[in-house]
Design a protein around this motif. Structure first.
Motif, PDB file in Angstrom:
ATOM      1  N   GLN A 259       0.834  -1.214   0.000  1.00  0.00           N
ATOM      2  CA  GLN A 259       0.000   0.000   0.000  1.00  0.00           C
ATOM      3  C   GLN A 259       0.861   1.253   0.000  1.00  0.00           C
ATOM      4  O   GLN A 259       0.482   2.286  -0.529  1.00  0.00           O
ATOM      5  N   THR A 263       0.596   0.914  -4.489  1.00  0.00           N
ATOM      6  CA  THR A 263      -0.777   0.882  -3.966  1.00  0.00           C
ATOM      7  C   THR A 263      -1.724   0.022  -4.801  1.00  0.00           C
ATOM      8  O   THR A 263      -2.499  -0.773  -4.270  1.00  0.00           O
ATOM      9  N   ALA A 266      -1.746  -3.712  -4.080  1.00  0.00           N
ATOM     10  CA  ALA A 266      -1.709  -4.108  -2.672  1.00  0.00           C
ATOM     11  C   ALA A 266      -2.536  -5.347  -2.366  1.00  0.00           C
ATOM     12  O   ALA A 266      -2.104  -6.221  -1.614  1.00  0.00           O
ATOM     13  N   GLU A 267      -3.724  -5.450  -2.943  1.00  0.00           N
ATOM     14  CA  GLU A 267      -4.605  -6.560  -2.593  1.00  0.00           C
ATOM     15  C   GLU A 267      -4.160  -7.863  -3.251  1.00  0.00           C
ATOM     16  O   GLU A 267      -4.504  -8.945  -2.801  1.00  0.00           O
TER      17      GLU A 267
ATOM     18  N   GLU B 209      -3.628   8.433  -7.564  1.00  0.00           N
ATOM     19  CA  GLU B 209      -3.384   6.983  -7.569  1.00  0.00           C
ATOM     20  C   GLU B 209      -4.685   6.221  -7.377  1.00  0.00           C
ATOM     21  O   GLU B 209      -5.641   6.738  -6.799  1.00  0.00           O
ATOM     22  N   PRO B 212      -7.215  -0.868  -5.064  1.00  0.00           N
ATOM     23  CA  PRO B 212      -8.198  -1.905  -5.400  1.00  0.00           C
ATOM     24  C   PRO B 212      -9.552  -1.607  -4.753  1.00  0.00           C
ATOM     25  O   PRO B 212      -9.607  -0.987  -3.683  1.00  0.00           O
TER      26      PRO B 212
END
Lengths: 293, 413
Positions: A259, A263, A266-267, B209, B212
């Protein structure tokens, strides 16, 4: 550097919480060799419990801890005797448990929609005091620190239970070799029922803090949480609660570092980590230790 | 004389035959097919939108049905609805079922762009007009697609939403803007529009940015944003993103002079209850009905006050934008069938053009362009401000829509 430090410490808080999320699932798998796909749904029910404790009674969600530990442990015992002994008589309890607990997950979700509706719910983070907490020069939400502390306490209690109580030693004996445990006179169903109850109760315990760590709660979130929990325990090692701590910390660190520096990815990264771990060490990072315990 | 009598009899017989023919071929009910998400990510908004549409159908049937100009009479409405569980795969199959098996006369989309997207190619293939309630993605209305089988009944396309916001930021003199958005079409198109508009106005986008959709922890990201020293942070995401963002911001110890999130405009009470008054106070958002109230301007259907009263009387509660959007779609269908001279999909679509820009409903001015995109409505900027009735999201810009003075920079925490 400051951002890196922030992310590393945040990863520890997040990781300790997610270790608590996964530990119940792993305990149940370790003892009974069944995969509780309704794990995330029990967590969500725990979250709703905290939500109503706060919104109906105006109590701090921490009051939900003793209430939910008792209620969920109590309710899980009849559930165990209703489902698990039958599963274990089947030829392939692991696969059958997949199907059965998937069904249970769907039933809980549907009932939760009836009971609580589809609105997203949460608890204001200010319930743990309006001020954030400063640790090592970095400022963190108080709710994260409380969640991590409860996570660590919960895991420590499970460790003490497994390694320093008689029933805990019996639990580990079943985890190591169920048939030998039976021969030595251990009451497998009684011990397993307690482990099942602890597993469900820790899911509910983790649920109390999910509004602060996972965000808004809704009935449909259960399956996603189960998948995350499963990732964590597979990284650490299936059947080894201590591996879950390692898995949780790795998950938390991976998520927070990504993150911070990448970013958008991230998941995805924790799942890439899962694939990497499985390729390098298919039994999980602490896989061998559990078999020789 | 005999010739005249014979001619009159022939004409009379022909007229009788024509009217009998029309009567015979008119359907016993107008089948309106739609989907709703009974569970999953879109359930909250979708079920409320469906409730709004159901309420409209109930009201219409209580009046004897929908007046269909093509048949010159009222015909009862029959809602045919299936639960798509927020799944696009299931939704595609169910839309197909509505068209091919149920043979609905009117097709109404489920909530939002994601669940609407799978209906568009099916509607186009089967030449049936899709009444799009809240699927606001700009991709649905590209002129080059030449798709005449879609009508966005409420809300402008999402790429239009932040234009007023950009003007507002320019007016208040904000120069350093951070934009964070969830990786979905709805959020991404707003972020892109805001960035482009701000750059055109000379502002500096210091952070841009995506995260998700499933992001539920923003603390680390908030610290990264803070490092870029913005005056304004605009976060675009679904309501779960906004709730987590506001919660994390509140407990982060960070301060930004302005924070903007979109979902209070859509589900104000849900967001407010989730994050608490402290976290939502002074937050900026869009303002949409029922938070912006159209009463005097309404020339078709009930005013917002009348709708809320009737809805509450029937046992409905928690009117929000989704409820209004569902009811408003019913009104647009009603006007379409009351206007269309023949009962064909092409005639219905052409009928929409004839009243576009002329009717003002509880949702605002209904006006669509050639591609069916909504151009009549716009979303003012609002701010959550204290009032004698508690915290409310009030329009603050543009000034002609404003009912309160904005607070900027917002007070420190």
């Amino acid at each position: 550097m400051s951002l890196l430090e922030y992310a590393v410490l945040a990863g520890i808080f997040y990781g300790l919480y997610f270790a608590l999320v996964g530990v119940g699932l792993n305990l149940i798998f370790g003892v009974m060799r069944i995969i509780n796909l309704a794990h995330g749904d029990f967590l969500i029910l725990g979250a709703y419990g905290a939500f109503y404790v706060f919104h109906l009674f105006g109590w701090n969600p921490l009051w939900a801890i003793p209430i939910e530990l008792v209620v969920f442990f109590g309710l899980s015992l009849p559930l165990y005797y209703l489902l698990v002994p039958r599963l274990q008589k089947s030829g392939d309890p692991e696969m059958l448990s997949f199907i059965l607990f998937f069904g249970l997950s769907q039933v809980i979700e549907a009932l939760a929609v009836f009971a609580f509706g589809n609105d997203q719910r949460s608890i204001p983070a200010s319930v743990f005091g309006g001020s954030p907490v400063t640790i090592a020069g970095q400022v963190y939400p108080a709710s994260w620190v409380v969640s991590a502390a409860v996570g660590m306490a919960g895991i420590t209690l499970i460790y003490l239970y497994l390694y320093h109580t008689r029933i805990g030693r019996a639990t580990r004996a079943i985890m190591t070799e169920r048939s030998e445990a039976v021969v030595t006179g251990i009451s497998v169903h009684r011990v397993s029922a307690v482990a099942f109850g602890i597993g469900i109760a820790t899911a509910a315990l983790a649920g109390i803090f999910s509004p602060f760590m996972i965000g808004a709660i809704a009935p449909s979130l259960g399956m996603g949480i189960t998948v995350t929990s499963f990732t964590i325990i597979v990284i650490g090692s299936l059947g080894n609660p201590l591996g879950t701590v390692l898995g949780g910390l790795l998950y938390g660190e991976a998520l927070m570092l990504m993150q911070t520096f990448l970013t958008s990815w991230a998941e995805m990264f924790p799942y890439a980590l899962l694939i990497l771990v499985l390729l390098v060490k298919p039994t999980g990072l602490l896989g061998k230790a559990v078999r020789s315990a | 004389m005999l010739r005249k009598t014979l001619a009159r009899m022939t004409l009379g017989t022909a007229a009788l035959a024509f009217s009998l023919g029309a009567w015979a071929s008119s359907p016993s009910t107008i089948k309106i097919g739609t989907l709703y998400a009974g569970s999953g990510n879109f359930a909250q908004a979708s079920t409320r939108q469906y409730d709004g549409l159901k309420f409209w159908a109930k009201q219409i049937n209580a009046e004897g049905g929908l007046f269909v100009k093509a048949y010159g009479k009222r015909i009862p409405v029959q809602l045919v609805a299936y639960n798509d569980q927020s799944s696009t795969t299931l939704a595609a199959s169910l839309y197909n079922r509505l068209i091919t098996q149920d043979q609905v006369n009117i097709l109404v989309a489920d909530y939002g762009s994601v669940l609407t997207s799978v209906a568009i190619p099916l509607a186009l293939e089967h030449h049936i007009v899709l009444f799009d309630e809240t699927g606001t993605s700009g991709k649905f209305f590209k002129p080059e697609d030449k798709n005449r089988y879609i009508v966005l009944t409420g809300l402008p396309t999402s790429s239009q939403w932040p234009k007023v916001l950009a003007n507002f930021l320019h007016t208040v003199g904000s120069k350093r803007i951070a934009i964070l958005y969830a990786a979905n079409d709805w959020s991404g198109s707003q972020a892109e529009t805001l960035k482009t508009s701000l750059k055109a106005l000379g502002a500096n986008v210091v952070f841009y940015e995506s995260v998700p959709n499933s992001t539920s922890s923003y603390s680390t990201i908030l610290h990264r944003i803070a490092a870029s020293k913005p005056e304004v942070v605009a976060e675009f995401g679904y309501s779960n993103n906004d709730i987590a963002f506001l919660q994390n911001y509140e407990s982060s110890g960070l301060y930004f002079p302005m924070v903007f999130v979109p979902n209070p405009a859509l589900h104000y009470e849900v967001v407010r209850k989730a994050v608490g008054d402290q976290a939502i106070r002074h937050v900026f958002s869009y303002v949409a009905p029922p938070l912006i109230r159209y009463n005097k301007e309404v020339n078709y259907g009930p005013t917002l006050d009348a709708f809320e009263a009737a809805y509450a009387k029937s046992g409905g509660k928690n009117v929000d934008l989704s409820t209004v959007a569902g009811y408003n779609t019913g009104l647009i269908v009603q006007k379409t069938l009351a206007t269309s001279a023949t009962f064909t999909q092409e005639a219905m679509r052409n009928a929409v053009d004839t009243f576009s820009g002329k009717i003002f409903t509880l949702d605002g001015l209904f006006q669509v362009n050639h591609e069916g995109a909504q151009t009549g409505e716009s979303l003012p900027v609002g701010q959550v401000l204290p009032t004698p009735h508690g915290l409310q999201l009030l329009p603050v810009f543009p000034l002609k829509s404003a009912v309160a003075k904005y607070v900027y920079p917002t007070p420190g925490k």
